[in-house]
Design an enzyme around this catalytic site. Structure first.
Site, PDB file in Angstrom:
ATOM      1  N   GLY A  31       0.867  -1.090   0.080  1.00 58.15           N
ATOM      2  CA  GLY A  31      -0.073   0.039  -0.068  1.00 58.15           C
ATOM      3  C   GLY A  31       0.842   1.274   0.071  1.00 58.15           C
ATOM      4  N   VAL A  50       0.435 -13.566   3.474  1.00 62.55           N
ATOM      5  CA  VAL A  50       1.172 -13.863   4.646  1.00 62.55           C
ATOM      6  C   VAL A  50      -0.150 -14.517   5.843  1.00 62.55           C
ATOM      7  CG1 VAL A  50       2.360 -12.961   6.647  1.00 62.55           C
ATOM      8  CG2 VAL A  50       2.776 -12.223   4.332  1.00 62.55           C
ATOM      9  N   GLU A 103     -18.378  10.503  -1.051  1.00 63.68           N
ATOM     10  CA  GLU A 103     -18.079  10.333  -2.185  1.00 63.68           C
ATOM     11  C   GLU A 103     -18.639   9.501  -2.939  1.00 63.68           C
ATOM     12  OE1 GLU A 103     -13.229  11.782  -1.686  1.00 63.68           O
ATOM     13  OE2 GLU A 103     -13.545   9.593  -1.872  1.00 63.68           O
ATOM     14  N   ASP A 160      -2.472   1.894   8.573  1.00 63.68           N
ATOM     15  CA  ASP A 160      -3.573   1.381   9.254  1.00 63.68           C
ATOM     16  C   ASP A 160      -3.091   0.069  10.202  1.00 63.68           C
ATOM     17  OD1 ASP A 160      -5.260   3.081   7.988  1.00 63.68           O
ATOM     18  OD2 ASP A 160      -5.691   2.000   6.233  1.00 63.68           O
ATOM     19  N   ALA A 200      -3.331   8.126   3.655  1.00 61.85           N
ATOM     20  CA  ALA A 200      -2.527   7.938   2.687  1.00 61.85           C
ATOM     21  C   ALA A 200      -1.312   8.439   2.959  1.00 61.85           C
ATOM     22  CB  ALA A 200      -2.725   7.968   1.213  1.00 61.85           C
TER      23      ALA A 200
END
Length: 719
Positions: A313, A379, A470, A600, A616
Site C-alpha cells: 500500500g 502472509v 464520495e 492502518d 494515505a
C-alpha cells in the site's frame, strides 16, 4: 528478540557503504524521472525550429524558389527538386519528431538537410548544434514519451517483414553506438575550446566546429573544460558549467544571437553522461561492482541485512522506495501483484474509471532496483523467535520486518451483514460494487413490480466519512447524468440515494463549516441525509435504522468502519479494539526491536500525542520514517527522533464541481476545492500511464456527463 544487524563488510566505512549509495541512487532516480521530459522538450524545440522554416517557405514559394536557384543552389540537384525535397523534410520530419514516430528516420532526414546547408550554403553554428543533437536521436531514438517506445516491444516480436532485424539494429545503435556519439561530442567540443584558447589551429574551423558560440571564453577556462571533456571527468558538472558559461556570454552581449540549442545538447550530456571510454564510466562501473550491486538480485551481497516489507500500500511502497537506496536486501510481499490507489476506488464502483486506471503492477515500480525482490503471497503467520515470515507454502527469514498490511471493512461484530452491504477496500470490491449498483438499474428496467422497482432504485450508503460522501455524490451523478436516456421503462434520475450517518454531521473529521458545505452540496444533488441514525439491521431487501425505521432497498453500500489486518495476532502483540498494533515512538511493535508497523496496521500516537489518522499521507510518512530509522541503524547512529506525523490536509469530493479541503490554515469548498482535489489525486497516482488515463476519463465525463465503464461482470445471483 534480536538486536538490529550492522553491516560487517570492512573494506569501506559505513559512510561510503550507506551515504554514497544513497547519493548515487538518488541521482539516478532524479535523472530517470526528468530524462523522458527533457527528451520530449528537446524534440519539440528542434522540431518547431525546422517546421517554422518550412512553413515560411511554403507561405512565400516564389521567394523560396529564387533562393534555391540563385542564392543557395545545390550543385548536384535541380533547384526545383532541392526546394521541394527541403520543404517536405522541414514539414513532415518535425511532426514525426514531436510524436516520436519513426524518430531515427526523421532525425536522419533533417540532419542530412542541415549538413547540405552547412556545406553548400553558409557555415553557421546553429546548423552544427542541431546536427549534433539530431545525431543523438538517429543513434538512440526517442525517449519514453514517444510512439516508437510504446510500440517497440510488440514490433520486435511481430510478424512484419524485417521487423526483428530492424529492432536488433536499433538496440545495437542504442546500446553501443549512441555512447560512442557522446564520446565524439566530447572530443568535438574539446577541440572547439582548444581552438578558442589558441592551443590548436585548423583551416576553416567554422565549417565543422561551433567556434563562434565560445568566443570570449578565457584560455585557462577553455583548456580546463577541454581536458575534462577529453578524459570524461565529471561530465554532468562540466556540461552544467558550460550551460552557465554560454548563458553568461549571451547575457554579456558577446553572443546576442545565441539560441537554446547549445544548452539542449549540453543538457543531453548532463543527463546521459560521458558514455564509455571515460573516467566517469570507470567510476560508475566501480560503484556498480562495489557499492550498488543493482544488476540483479543474485548479485546483492548475502551479508546485507534482509528487510521484509509486508504490504504494497502507500506505506509499504514509500518504505521500499527509501530502503532501496540503502545497502540492504528487500523482499516486498503482497497478496496482489499491484498497488491500488484506494482514494479513487469509489470511482471504479460508480463506473467512472476502470481498475487498470487506479492500479499499478508492483514489479514495474522496482524493475531497475536489483536489491528489491517482489513476491506475491498471502502472509499467514510470523515466527518472531526464528524471525520467519510464512506465506502460502513458503517462508523466508528477515533481519528487519515492516508490517504495512492495511485494513479491511468492519461491521462492528455484525459480519452477517457483509453479503448485503459490500464495502470498498480492493479492486474486487470495486468491481463487485459497480456490478451491484448497475445491476440494480438493470433489474428495475426488467421488473414489472412498482414496489420492487422503487426498492431497487433506493441506494443506501452507511457511513458519511470521505468514502461514503464520495460514493453518495458519485451515485447521484451516475443516476442523473451518466445513465440518462439509457433505459426505456425507468428513469434513473428517480433513484433515491440515502446517506446514513450515526453521528451529528457528515465528514466528522473535517471542520463543521466544511461539513455543512458538503451536506448542502449533496442535498443539491438529491442525496437524502439521515443523521444520528444507527443502523441496527441489514437484510436482502431492507435496512433498519434504530428500533423502528425501515428503508426498503436491495442496494446497501458499507463505508462505516474498518478493522486492521491480523498482524497483531500473528505476533501476539498488544492491539486496540480496531486491531491496530501498539507501537513505540519509533513505530516498532512493542516488545520487538526489529519489527515495525505502519499505516492502518499501527496504533501510533505520533500526531502530537493523538492517534495518527488512517490516511494515505500518514502511511507514506510512516514508511519514510521507518526507512530513515533503519538507515541510522546501519550507520550505528542512535539519534533518531520519535515519529511525528505532519498533517498535510484532508480532501473529499462531492460531485462534478464541488469538494471540501481542509489544510488547517486555509479551508476551501466548492469548485476551487474540486480542482485542487483532482490535481492532488492525479499527482499521487503511480505511473504516467495511469495519470494520463484518469485525466482523459475525467475530461470525457466532465464534458459529456457520461461514464464509460458501465460493464457488469461476475455471476448474477438472480433477477
Amino acid at each position: 528478540m534480536t538486536t538490529n544487524p550492522v553491516l560487517t563488510e570492512e573494506r569501506y566505512s559505513p559512510f561510503v557503504r550507506v551515504t554514497m549509495r544513497i547519493w548515487v541512487k538518488s541521482y539516478r532516480s532524479i535523472i530517470a524521472l526528468i530524462s523522458p521530459i527533457f527528451d520530449f522538450l528537446v524534440r519539440l524545440l528542434v522540431a518547431q525550429a525546422i517546421f517554422r522554416s518550412g512553413i515560411v517557405k511554403i507561405g512565400d514559394w516564389d521567394t523560396a524558389m529564387d533562393l534555391a536557384r540563385f542564392e543557395y543552389p545545390v550543385s548536384w540537384m535541380a533547384p526545383e527538386t532541392a526546394a521541394i525535397v527541403g520543404v517536405l523534410i522541414e514539414v513532415i520530419a518535425p511532426l514525426l519528431l514531436i510524436f516520436g514516430l519513426f524518430t531515427r528516420g526523421a532525425a536522419l532526414a533533417i540532419l542530412l538537410l542541415l549538413a547540405v546547408s552547412q556545406i553548400e550554403y553558409v557555415a553557421i553554428d546553429l546548423n552544427l548544434w542541431l546536427i549534433a543533437i539530431l545525431g543523438w536521436y538517429v543513434l538512440r531514438g526517442a525517449g519514453g514519451f514517444s510512439v516508437d517506445r510504446a510500440v517497440a516491444g510488440g514490433l520486435g516480436g511481430s510478424a512484419l517483414p524485417l521487423a526483428q532485424p530492424f529492432m536488433r539494429l536499433c538496440r545495437l545503435l542504442t546500446e553501443y553506438v549512441a555512447p560512442a556519439w557522446l564520446l565524439l561530442l566530447r572530443i568535438w567540443l574539446a577541440v572547439t575550446l582548444l581552438i578558442v584558447a589558441g592551443v590548436y589551429e585548423m583551416a576553416r574551423p567554422e565549417l565543422l566546429l561551433p567556434i563562434q558560440s565560445f568566443i570570449g571564453v578565457g584560455p585557462g577556462l577553455a583548456i580546463l573544460l577541454a581536458v575534462a571533456l577529453i578524459i570524461g571527468l565529471f561530465i554532468p558538472v562540466t556540461a552544467l558549467a558550460m550551460i552557465f558559461l554560454t548563458s553568461a556570454l549571451a547575457a554579456m552581449g558577446l553572443h546576442p544571437d545565441l539560441t537554446l540549442f547549445p544548452m539542449l545538447l549540453l543538457g543531453l550530456m548532463l543527463i546521459f553522461g560521458a558514455g564509455y571510454l571515460s573516467v566517469d564510466g570507470l567510476v560508475s562501473r566501480w560503484f556498480e561492482s562495489n557499492i550498488l550491486f543493482d544488476r540483479k538480485y543474485d548479485d546483492v551481497p548475502a551479508h546485507w541485512p534482509h528487510i521484509v516489507v509486508v504490504g504494497a500500500g502507500f506505506g509499504g511502497l514509500a518504505c521500499v522506495a527509501k530502503l532501496k537506496n540503502l545497502p540492504v536486501r528487500i523482499t516486498l510481499i503482497d497478496r496482489h501483484n499491484y498497488h491500488l490507489f484506494q482514494p479513487l476506488l469509489y470511482q471504479i464502483a460508480t463506473a467512472a474509471l476502470s481498475p487498470a486506471d487506479v492500479a499499478t503492477p508492483i514489479r514495474g515500480l522496482f524493475r531497475n532496483d536489483g536489491n528489491v525482490r517482489v513476491v506475491m503471497g498471502d502472509v499467514s503467520g510470523i515466527d518472531a523467535a526464528t524471525q520467519t515470515v510464512n506465506y502460502g507454502q513458503n517462508s523466508l527469514q528477515y533481519d528487519q520486518l515492516v508490517l504495512a498490511t492495511g485494513a479491511s471493512h468492519s461491521y462492528f461484530g455484525k459480519d452477517e451483514w457483509a453479503p448485503y452491504a459490500p464495502g470498498l477496500k480492493t479492486i474486487e470490491d470495486g468491481v463487485s460494487v459497480r456490478g451491484h449498483v448497475l445491476r440494480a438499474f438493470e433489474r428495475a428496467e426488467a421488473s414489472n413490480d412498482p414496489e420492487r422497482i422503487k426498492r431497487l432504485l433506493t441506494f443506501v450508503i452507511v457511513g458519511a466519512g470521505p468514502t461514503g460522501v464520495e460514493l453518495a455524490g458519485a451515485i447521484a451523478e451516475l443516476a442523473h447524468h451518466g445513465l440518462k436516456d439509457e433505459f426505456s421503462q425507468i428513469d434513473p434520475a428517480q433513484a433515491q440515494i440515502i446517506l446514513v450517518q450515526s453521528g451529528k454531521r457528515i465528514l466528522p473529521a473535517f471542520p463543521e463549516e466544511l461539513s455543512a458545505h458538503a451536506m448542502a452540496s449533496l442535498e443539491q444533488l438529491g442525496v437524502e441525509i439521515k443523521l444520528g441514525g444507527r443502523v441496527t439491521n441489514i437484510a436482502a431487501d431492507h435496512v433498519q435504522i434504530g428500533d423502528d425505521q425501515i428503508i426498503a432497498t436491495e442496494t446497501v453500500l458499507w463505508a462505516a468502519g474498518v478493522v486492521a489486518s491480523p498482524a497483531g495476532k500473528w505476533l501476539e502483540a498488544e492491539s486496540d479494539r480496531a486491531g491496530r498494533v501498539a507501537v513505540d515512538e519509533h513505530l516498532r511493535v512493542k516488545g520487538y526491536e526489529n519489527v515495525f508497523a505502519i499505516g492502518d496496521t499501527a496504533g501510533s500516537n505520533g500526531w502530537k500525542g493523538d492517534p495518527v489518522p488512517g490516511l494515505a499521507p500518514a502511511a507514506k510518512q510512516a514508511g519514510v520514517y521507518v526507512a530513515q530509522y533503519i538507515q541510522k541503524q546501519l550507520l550505528d547512529d542512535s539519534s533518531a527522533p520519535p515519529f511525528a506525523y505532519k498533517h498535510q490536509g484532508s480532501l473529499a469530493t462531492i460531485g462534478r464541481k464541488s469538494a471540501v479541503a481542509d489544510f488547517g490554515f486555509v479551508k476551501l469548498h466548492g469548485a476551487i476545492a474540486w480542482w485542487l482535489w483532482g490535481a492532488v489525486h492525479v499527482g499521487f497516482l503511480s505511473g504516467m500511464r495511469n495519470r494520463i488515463s484518469v485525466l482523459i476519463n475525467w475530461i470525457w465525463s466532465y464534458f459529456t456527463m457520461q461514464v464509460g465503464i458501465r460493464l457488469i461482470t461476475g455471476k448474477d445471483s438472480g433477477a
